[in-house]
Design an enzyme around this catalytic site. Structure first.
Site, PDB file in Angstrom:
ATOM      1  N   CYS A  15       0.825  -1.211   0.000  1.00 61.31           N
ATOM      2  CA  CYS A  15       0.000   0.000   0.000  1.00 61.31           C
ATOM      3  C   CYS A  15       0.867   1.273   0.000  1.00 61.31           C
ATOM      4  O   CYS A  15       1.521   1.545  -1.002  1.00 61.31           O
ATOM      5  CB  CYS A  15      -0.995  -0.065   1.156  1.00 61.31           C
ATOM      6  N   HIS A  35      -3.180  -5.166   1.602  1.00 61.62           N
ATOM      7  CA  HIS A  35      -2.514  -5.373   2.904  1.00 61.62           C
ATOM      8  C   HIS A  35      -2.469  -6.841   3.320  1.00 61.62           C
ATOM      9  O   HIS A  35      -3.283  -7.260   4.160  1.00 61.62           O
ATOM     10  CB  HIS A  35      -3.295  -4.624   3.989  1.00 61.62           C
ATOM     11  N   GLU A  66      -0.725  -8.222   5.418  1.00 59.02           N
ATOM     12  CA  GLU A  66      -0.443  -8.347   6.856  1.00 59.02           C
ATOM     13  C   GLU A  66      -1.719  -8.262   7.689  1.00 59.02           C
ATOM     14  O   GLU A  66      -1.685  -8.497   8.892  1.00 59.02           O
ATOM     15  CB  GLU A  66       0.583  -7.283   7.285  1.00 59.02           C
TER      16      GLU A  66
HETATM   17  N1  GLN Z   1      -3.679   6.366   1.165  1.00 60.05           N
HETATM   18  C1  GLN Z   1      -2.351   6.098   1.627  1.00 60.05           C
HETATM   19  C2  GLN Z   1      -1.317   6.860   0.799  1.00 60.05           C
HETATM   20  O1  GLN Z   1      -1.646   7.432  -0.183  1.00 60.05           O
HETATM   21  C3  GLN Z   1      -2.053   4.633   1.587  1.00 60.05           C
HETATM   22  C4  GLN Z   1      -3.020   3.893   2.460  1.00 60.05           C
HETATM   23  C5  GLN Z   1      -2.493   2.614   3.033  1.00 60.05           C
HETATM   24  O2  GLN Z   1      -1.287   2.371   3.114  1.00 60.05           O
HETATM   25  N2  GLN Z   1      -3.411   1.803   3.492  1.00 60.05           N
HETATM   26  O3  GLN Z   1      -0.190   6.913   1.162  1.00 60.05           O
END
Ligand code: GLN
Length: 193
Positions: free
Chosen positions: A77, A174, A176
């Site tokens: 992410c 994610h 994890e």
């Molecule tokens: N929206 C976050 C970003 O742009 C990422 C979100 C996440 O890691 N769950 O950095």
């Protein structure tokens, strides 16, 4: 095997706990010297702008770039955004992966969702390879995958949510946060290769 998890911001504790369950030595990384003796590194989800700013403040940008040219690095992410060459806005990026990402491509927090993905490479860690249940939280989309980078997983409509470039791995979701540890095992397999 010694695996680090960048512990500046975000859900690093969840990654550490999956790694420990898998019997791996897992270490929190906050300073450049914490990278010594690691075989691989995970950059967790969180807020990519914050992770980037803290990495600049802790003088981690160059050491992380160097680490990523030599050893396996996986971004989940926000971590995937941080690994990319282009997030279509000004923010500190490691620029290691030849991918362009669109931050928050699925909307706001309430637009977070879960879906099943078919991920072919997970056959390497489980030959039955059932669908992979992925959790997306204000997730980025991997808009373009260029050069050596290859898409690993797509949504039903073909949009890319995981990519690999040699020893570098990026997932929009994610792993994890679920009990399915196949992506962690796949990363460990990359580290072992
Ligand atoms: N929206 C976050 C970003 O742009 C990422 C979100 C996440 O890691 N769950 O950095």
């Amino acid at each position: 095997m010694n695996i680090g998890v960048l512990a500046l911001q975000g859900d690093f504790a969840e990654h550490i706990s999956v790694l420990r369950k898998l019997g791996v030595e897992a270490h929190e990384v906050r300073l450049p010297q914490d990278l010594e003796k690691l075989d691989g590194l995970i950059i967790p989800g969180g807020e990519s702008t914050t992770i980037g700013k803290l990495a600049v403040a802790y003088e981690l940008m160059e050491p992380l770039k160097r680490f990523g040219t030599e050893k396996p690095l996986w971004g989940t992410c926000a971590g995937a955004i941080f690994l990319s060459k282009d997030a279509r806005r000004e923010q500190p990026l490691l620029g290691l992966m030849d991918i362009t990402v669109a931050r928050n491509a699925f909307g706001r927090q309430i637009d977070s969702f879960e879906t099943d993905l078919d991920v072919d490479v997970l056959k390497r860690v489980d030959e039955n390879n059932p669908p992979y249940h992925a959790v997306f939280i204000r997730a980025p989309l991997i808009e373009s995958v260029k050069g050596e980078a290859q898409p690993l997983a797509t949504l039903e409509d073909g949009r890319v949510v995981a990519a690999q470039q040699g020893h570098l791995l990026a997932t929009s979701f994610h792993p994890e946060l679920t009990s399915d540890d196949r992506f962690h095992r796949y990363f460990l397999h990359m580290v072992d290769a």
